[in-house]
Write an enzyme that holds these catalytic residues in place. Structure first.
Site, short mmCIF file in Angstrom:
data_model
loop_
_atom_site.label_atom_id
_atom_site.label_comp_id
_atom_site.label_asym_id
_atom_site.label_seq_id
_atom_site.Cartn_x
_atom_site.Cartn_y
_atom_site.Cartn_z
N PHE A 237 59.66 37.89 41.21
CA PHE A 237 60.00 36.51 40.82
C PHE A 237 61.10 35.93 41.69
CE2 PHE A 237 58.59 38.60 36.78
CZ PHE A 237 57.34 38.02 36.73
N ILE A 463 52.79 40.90 45.71
CA ILE A 463 53.79 41.09 44.65
C ILE A 463 53.14 41.02 43.27
CG2 ILE A 463 55.69 40.34 46.10
CD1 ILE A 463 55.55 37.60 44.74
N GLY A 464 51.86 41.33 43.26
CA GLY A 464 51.14 41.31 41.98
C GLY A 464 50.29 40.07 41.84
N GLN A 631 47.99 33.12 37.89
CA GLN A 631 49.31 32.69 38.34
C GLN A 631 49.81 31.51 37.51
OE1 GLN A 631 51.65 33.80 40.75
NE2 GLN A 631 50.38 35.52 40.17
N GLY A 696 48.80 27.19 47.96
CA GLY A 696 49.66 28.17 47.30
C GLY A 696 49.92 27.79 45.86
N GLU A 699 54.30 29.13 42.20
CA GLU A 699 55.45 28.55 41.53
C GLU A 699 55.17 27.31 40.69
OE1 GLU A 699 59.06 29.93 44.33
OE2 GLU A 699 57.04 29.63 45.02
#
Lengths: 741, 334
Positions: A237, A463-464, A631, A696, A699
Site C-alpha cells: 500500500f 504486489i498482489g 482492485q 492503471g 489507487e
C-alpha cells in the site's frame, strides 16, 4: 478483439502458489548459516541516547553481535533521488548518531543465532536517554512550536481571494485527517547476505531497482554487485515503495558478522519506522455565483513530516483540475513532528485531499441550494485548466450518471434524516474520484523458447495486484501462447529495469515494454526463419506477408510452428529486449470516476455502517476484468476503513503511538464489507496514453470514498464530520464533556 | 530466549503441586493471553504448567439444575453446546461475539475468566502502569483512553476494562468458580472473583497463589426467562466491546418480574448492574422504564478524556437489548 485475452478475466497465474504456500516471501528465505536480527527501539520520541548497557544482552544465549551508534560501520547517505533510482524516504541512516527523532526508532540491533535468542537479548539491552520534553506530538503542536515549511505541487491561477469575498455563496471550512498506517499483512522483512563485496538481499519491496540504487550509494559499491529480490510481497500500500532503515541495518550487520542475517520488522514498529500517511489539516474556501458555478476555490493543506526529512502530502493535487474554476489556489505546507518520516499510502495526496475537496463540494452545493450530483455535473472541468491541456480521455459525466442511475440517486429525499428503515436512518452520499495516470520508462526481456514456452523478465513487482497475470496476458495476446506456457519473472534486479509498483503506473508502464520486447523476439524469430537455413529462406523478414499468430509463422499459405524454426536450427530461443519511454505531455492523462454510498445510522445504538456502494470508474481499458474489479473493490473497503475506523492515535504528552497493533488499530474486517458493492468499469481505451489504452487502477478506488461516506452521514444525521475518522461518538448526542488532559 | 520450565500435568492435583505457591508460575490452557503476553515480554513466568491434558472438558447439568463447565471447554464448544444455546442464550451469544473463530477454538472457559486487560499502557512495557509495576502510576488516566478504558469501577490507580464478553454473560447468569489449590478445593462466587482495581490494580482476581480453576458452574436458568447479549463496537467483528450488555428478563404480561443486567466494555470488571435490575423489577416494559434503569446503571460513572461516550453508549446497549428481548415472543427460553 472479442476473443482477445486482453480484457478477459483469467485467474492470477501465481494464485495457486500463493494459496498453497509455495510462493516464497522475503522471510521465507533462509540462506545457510543465517543469523537473526532484532531491533532495540527508542522508547522516547525526542532526545539523545546517553548510554547503552549491553552486558546482560551480550551474555544472553546465542548473541553474535550488537550494533548501535558507537558500533556500526561508516556508511554514506543516499542522495534520495527517484530520477537517479536511489530514493529513500528516511535519509538518516540507522545508528548514524545518538539522536532520537521519534518513538520506535532503531537504537540498537541485536544479532543472534535464532529469532528467539535475538529477541530475548534485545530486551536485555538497557538504554539511557536524555529525554527532550519538548517532543512534538501532533500537527497542532508542530504549527504552534515552529510554524510550517513550504511544500511542492502548489498552483495558482486567477485571483481566488479577490473573487471569494462578495460571491453569491461561499464556505470556509477546515478538515483534518489522522495518521493512518498501511498495515500490510506481511511485515517488512529483509534477508541480507554477502559474498565478498557482493550483496544479495531478499526484501518485501515495491521497488527493487530503487532499493538497489540506494544500497549502492549507501554502501559505496557498484549497483552490479547488488541483487535485490522481491518475487512476492504480502502487500505494501505504499509502505514498501522505498527502503527503510531496517534494510540498511541488516545489510551492514550481515557484512560485519560475515553471515546472512534476517530481520522481520515487528508489528509495533510497522507503526513507527516504515512510514505512514501523515496527519493533515486542510482549509477549504469555495465560492460560487448565483447559479452555483464555482468562481473561487482555495485548498490549503498542512501535513506533518519528520524532523529528518520533508514529506509533502499533496492534498490539492486533484483540486487543480477536477473542477472548472478560473480563480484557484492550491498550497501545501508541512510541519515537523516527532514521528518517523511519512510516505505514500494508497492514493497519496488524493485520498486525504479528496476527503476535503469532495466534502467541501457537498457543503458548497448545499450552500448554493443545488443537488450535489447536479452541482458536480455543472462544475466538472472539460479540460485541465491547471496545465492548459485537454484530457486524453475523460468520461466522468458518464461515470457519474451511470453510477447514479444504478444506485438510485433519484430516489434520494434531500431532506436530512428523512429516509428511514426500522431503527435505522438511511443516508445517501456521493463523491467524485480521480487519479493521475502516469507512465514511466521501462525495460523488459521476452524469450520465445524452443520448448514451446515464453520466458518474460522485468524488474518490476507484483504486489498482489495481478501484474504477473497481465504481463502473461500481453505476451499471450501477441504470440498466441496459452497463459500456462508463459513464465513471468518479476521482482529481481538481475532482470531488465522496471518501475516501482506504485502510483497506479505499473500497467501503463510495463505492458508497452513487454509488448515491444515480444515484438523484438518475434522479429528475431523471423530473422532465423528467413535466414539461409530457415524455413522461409529468402523471404524478407520485415515483410507484412510473413505473419506470426498462435505460435505459427506463416508465409504464402505455408505455416511453421515457431518451435520447429528454433529446433531446426538447434537454437534455444528467440529473444527480444525493449526499453520504452514515459508518457508525453500532449495531454493531461487522468482517471475519473464517482462513488455513491448508502450508510445506515442506528441512533438507538449509535451504530454506523456502510450498506451499499456503487462506483463507476473510468480508467481507460481494463486489461484483466477480475483483478481490476478486485482492485477497486479492495480500495472501496480500504476507503470505508479510512472513513470511519482508521487512526493511529498518539499520546499527546510524549508522541508515543498508542494503538500500535492489529486489535486496536481498526481496519475493516469481512463483516464490515457492504452487502452490496457494485463496480462499473467503463472500459474506454485511452489510446493516446499507450497502445493498450490502459491507465492503471490501483489507487483511484480509494479516492473520494471517505467523502462519499461523510456526505451520506450528513444526509442521514445532519452532522457534518470534518475530522476523520467518523467515530460514533462524533455522531452521538449527550456525550459528557471532559476536560482533555 | 527468556527461559522457563515447562511441565505438563495429568491431574489437577499434579498441576497444583508443580505450580506451587509461586507468583512466577503460570497455568497454560489455550494460551491466547499467556503466549501473547510472554511474547511481548509483559508476562515472564519461570514455570509454565500445561493443563491441556486435564480431564476438564465436560459440560454437565447437575441435579440442582445448574450447569457445570469444565475449565478446558473451549469458547467454541461452549457457544455451540445445545444446552447453552437453549438455556443460556446470552452466554452463547456473548461467546460468539468475542474474538475470532480461530481464537475461540483455542480459548478456554477458565482462560477467558483469567484474561488480562488490553490497556496499551499495560502492554507497551514502557509506560507507567500500576498493574504491571505497582506504584509506577497510571498512564491511561490522562493519556489516550478511548476504547479499552472504563467508566465504571475505575480508581486513581487503574481504569482498564476487563475485556471479556463471556464473563459479562456469566455475571448476569450468576455462577460459581471452583478452584483447586495448595490448600484444597473451594468455591468463589462469580461476582467476587474479579476484583476492582482500587489501590491494588495488580490484584485482578480472588485466586490465591497456585490456585487452579477447574470448573465454572452456572446458576440454574431463571424459569421462563429470555436473554441476549448486545455488543457495540466500531467494526462489526474482532474488536473488544466499547459497550455491551447481557440481559436476562422474565415477564408476566407486560410486567418485568425479574431482570439481570451485566455490562461489558465499560467496567474494570464484568459489571453486574444490580441497582438497574431492582429498578426494572415490577415495571411495565417500555422505553421509559428501560431508559430509567439504564441511567441508574451508569450513576456515578466517571468519564475520561476520550471515553465519555461510553456512558450514553452503555445505556443504549441496555435499552436496545431490553427492547429487543421484550418484543420477541419467540426468544422465550426454558
Amino acid at each position: 478483439m472479442s476473443d482477445s485475452i486482453i480484457g478477459a478475466g483469467p485467474k492470477r497465474i501465481d494464485g495457486q502458489r500463493k494459496v498453497t504456500g509455495a510462493a516464497p516471501y522475503a522471510a521465507d528465505h533462509h540462506p545457510d548459516n543465517m543469523a537473526y536480527g532484532y531491533g532495540v527501539f527508542s522508547t522516547i520520541a525526542r532526545g539523545t541516547v546517553t548510554g547503552l548497557d549491553l552486558d546482560a544482552a551480550r551474555q544472553s544465549p546465542g548473541v553474535i553481535d550488537i550494533f548501535h551508534h558507537d558500533h556500526f560501520p561508516e556508511l554514506h547517505r543516499s542522495p534520495s533521488s527517484m530520477a537517479q533510482g536511489n530514493k529513500v524516504e528516511e535519509t538518516r541512516l540507522p545508528f548514524e548518531d545518538n539522536q532520537v527523532h521519534y518513538e520506535g526508532q532503531f537504537v540498537a540491533l541485536v544479532v543472534a543465532d535464532t529469532f528467539e535468542n535475538a529477541r530475548a537479548a534485545a530486551r536485555k539491552v538497557g538504554v539511557s536517554y536524555q529525554r527532550d520534553d519538548n517532543a512534538i506530538a501532533n500537527l497542532d503542536q508542530g504549527v504552534k512550536a515552529h510554524g510550517t515549511q513550504k511544500g511542492q505541487g502548489n498552483h495558482e491561477r486567477g485571483d481566488a481571494a479577490g473573487n471569494f469575498d462578495g460571491a453569491a455563496h461561499s464556505i470556509d471550512v477546515t478538515y483534518t485527517t489522522p495518521v493512518e498506517n498501511h498495515n500490510p499483512m506481511e511485515m517488512h522483512a529483509s534477508v541480507a547476505s554477502w559474498e565478498g563485496d557482493r550483496l544479495t538481499i531478499f526484501e518485501s519491496s515495491q521497488g527493487v531497482v530503487q532499493q538497489r540504487g540506494a544500497l549502492s550509494k549507501i554502501f559505496g559499491i557498484p549497483q552490479e554487485h547488488i541483487r535485490v529480490e522481491s518475487p512476492f510481497i504480502g502487500s505494501g500500500f505504499g509502505s514498501k515503495l522505498w527502503m527503510w532503515p531496517h534494510a540498511v541495518a541488516v545489510s551492514a550487520a550481515a557484512r560485519e558478522i560475515g553471515r546472512p542475517v534476517q530481520l522481520v520488522v515487528p508489528r509495533q514498529q510497522m507503526f513507527t519506522t516504515t512510514g505512514h500517511r501523515p496527519e493533515t489539516r486542510q482549509r477549504m474556501r469555495l465560492a460560487t455565483d448565483e447559479r452555483g458555478r464555482l468562481v473561487s476555490l482555495r485548498h490549503e493543506s498542512i501535513n506533518t513530516t519528520s524532523f529528518t526529512d520533508q514529506y509533502v502530502e499533496t492534498c490539492g493535487s486533484v483540486t487543480k483540475s477536477l473542477y472548472s474554476c478560473p480563480n484557484l489556489l492550491v498550497s501545501h505546507e508541512t510541519t515537523r513532528v516527532n514521528r518517523g518520516t511519512p510516505t505514500s499510502m494508497r492514493a497519496p495526496g488524493a485520498a486525504p485531499g479528496l476527503f476535503a475537496l469532495e466534502s467541501a463540494i457537498d457543503e458548497m452545493a448545499l450552500a448554493a441550494g443545488v443537488d450535489p450530483l447536479e452541482f458536480r455535473m455543472n462544475n466538472y472541468a472539460t479540460r485541465d485548466e491547471s496545465q492548459d491541456l485537454d484530457f486524453s480521455s475523460n468520461h466522468i459525466r458518464e461515470a457519474t450518471e451511470k453510477a447514479a442511475e444504478k444506485f438510485g440517486w433519484q430516489d434520494r429525499n434531500p431532506e436530512v434524516g428523512s429516509m428511514r428503515d426500522g431503527h435505522e436512518i438511511i443516508g445517501y452520499g456521493m463523491a467524485a474520484c480521480n487519479w493521475e495516470a502516469i507512465k514511466r520508462e521501462c525495460e523488459a526481456r521476452v524469450s520465445l523458447r524452443a520448448d514451446g514456452t515464453a520466458y518474460v523478465t522485468c524488474a518490476t513487482q507484483d504486489i498482489g495486484t495481478g501484474t504477473y497475470t497481465i504481463i502473461a496476458q500481453t505476451v499471450s495476446e501477441l504470440t498466441g501462447l496459452p497463459l500456462e506456457k508463459i513464465t513471468v519473472r518479476l521482482g529481481d534486479t538481475s532482470y531488465p529495469k522496471g518501475p516501482i509498483s506504485g502510483g497506479s503506473w505499473t500497467t501503463a508502464t510495463t505492458l508497452p515494454a513487454i509488448a515491444a520486447a515480444t515484438r523484438e523476439a518475434i522479429k528475431e524469430l523471423k530473422g532465423y526463419a528467413t535466414g539461409e537455413k530457415g524455413d522461409f529462406a529468402g523471404v524478407d523478414s520485415d515483410s507484412d506477408s510473413l505473419t506470426f499468430e498462435n505460435g505459427q509463422l506463416t508465409h504464402d499459405g505455408q505455416s511453421v510452428d515457431y518451435v520447429d524454426v528454433l529446433k531446426g536450427q538447434k537454437l534455444a530461443s528467440a529473444d527480444g529486449h525493449a526499453h520504452t519511454q514515459g508518457a508525453d505531455d500532449k495531454y493531461s492523462y487522468r482517471s475519473f470516476g464517482a462513488h455513491f454510498v448508502e450508510v445506515r445510522w442506528d441512533p438507538g445504538i449509535s451504530n454506523l455502517r456502510v450498506s451499499r456502494v456503487v462506483s463507476a470508474i473510468d480508467v481507460g481499458r481494463v486489461i484483466n476484468s477480475m483483478t481490476a474489479r478486485n482492485q477497486v473493490e479492495g480500495a472501496i473497503v480500504m476507503g470505508l476503513g479510512m472513513a470511519h475506523f482508521e487512526a493511529t492515535e498518539y499520546d499527546a504528552r510524549n508522541g508515543r503511538p498508542v494503538n500500535n497493533n492489529y486489535a486496536e488499530y481498526v481496519v475493516p474486517v469481512h463483516a464490515d464489507q457492504p452487502p452490496e458493492v457494485d463496480v462499473i468499469l467503463l472500459d474506454y481505451p485511452d489510446l493516446a496514453f499507450n497502445e493498450f489504452g490502459a491507465r492503471g487502477i490501483g489507487e483511484i478506488g480509494i479516492t473520494g470514498m471517505a467523502a462519499a461516506v461523510a456526505n451520506a452521514v450528513y444526509h442521514a444525521t445532519g452532522k457534518r464530520i470534518r475530522d476523520l475518522p467518523i467515530f460514533k461518538e462524533k455522531l452521538m448526542e449527550n456525550v459528557p464533556e471532559v476536560q482533555s488532559a | 530466549m527468556r527461559e522457563f520450565d515447562y511441565a505438563r500435568a495429568d491431574s489437577p492435583r499434579q498441576a497444583v503441586s508443580t505450580h506451587g505457591r509461586s507468583e512466577q508460575a503460570a497455568y497454560l490452557a489455550g494460551g491466547t493471553t499467556l503466549l501473547d503476553l510472554v511474547k511481548i515480554d509483559i508476562m515472564r513466568p519461570d514455570q509454565v504448567v500445561d493443563i491441556n491434558r486435564l480431564d476438564l472438558n465436560q459440560i454437565e447439568t447437575l441435579n440442582d439444575g445448574r450447569t457445570r463447565i469444565g475449565a478446558l471447554v473451549t469458547n467454541t464448544a461452549l457457544a455451540r453446546d445445545d444446552r447453552i444455546k437453549n438455556e443460556y442464550a446470552v452466554l452463547s451469544e456473548a461467546l460468539l461475539s468475542g474474538a475470532t473463530t480461530q481464537l475461540r477454538n483455542k480459548a478456554t472457559t477458565a482462560g477467558n475468566v483469567m484474561q488480562r486487560v488490553r490497556c496499551p499502557y499495560f502492554r507497551d512495557g514502557v509506560s507507567s502502569c500500576n498493574k504491571r509495576e505497582p506504584g509506577s502510576g497510571c498512564a491511561a488516566i490522562k493519556g489516550h483512553n478511548r476504547s479499552v478504558h472504563a467508566v465504571l469501577g475505575t480508581s486513581e490507580q487503574c481504569i482498564a476494562t476487563h475485556p471479556s464478553d463471556m464473563c459479562v454473560a456469566m455475571a448476569a447468569i450468576g455462577a460459581t468458580v471452583t478452584v483447586e489449590g495448595p490448600d484444597g478445593q473451594r468455591d468463589i462466587g462469580f461476582l467476587d472473583f474479579h476484583l476492582l482495581p482500587g489501590d491494588t490494580p495488580e490484584r485482578e482476581h480472588a485466586l490465591k497463589p497456585g490456585e487452579l480453576i477447574t470448573h465454572v458452574t452456572l446458576d440454574a436458568p431463571l424459569e421462563n426467562s429470555r436473554s441476549g447479549y448486545l455488543k457495540l463496537r466500531d467494526r462489526a467483528s474482532y474488536q473488544f466491546a466499547l459497550a455491551s450488555s447481557a440481559v436476562i428478563v422474565t415477564l408476566e404480561g407486560d410486567t418485568i418480574t425479574n431482570a439481570r443486567v451485566a455490562l461489558g466494555g465499560v467496567g474494570t470488571k464484568p459489571w453486574r448492574a444490580l441497582e438497574a435490575e431492582k429498578a426494572l423489577k415490577g415495571q411495565k416494559i417500555g422505553e421509559a422504564s428501560f431508559t430509567h434503569a439504564a441511567g441508574i446503571a451508569f450513576k456515578g460513572a466517571t468519564p475520561y478524556a476520550h471515553n465519555a461516550f461510553k456512558i450514553p453508549l452503555g445505556q443504549q446497549a441496555i435499552v436496545r437489548n431490553l427492547t429487543t428481548l421484550t418484543a420477541q415472543e419467540d426468544r422465550r427460553t426454558s
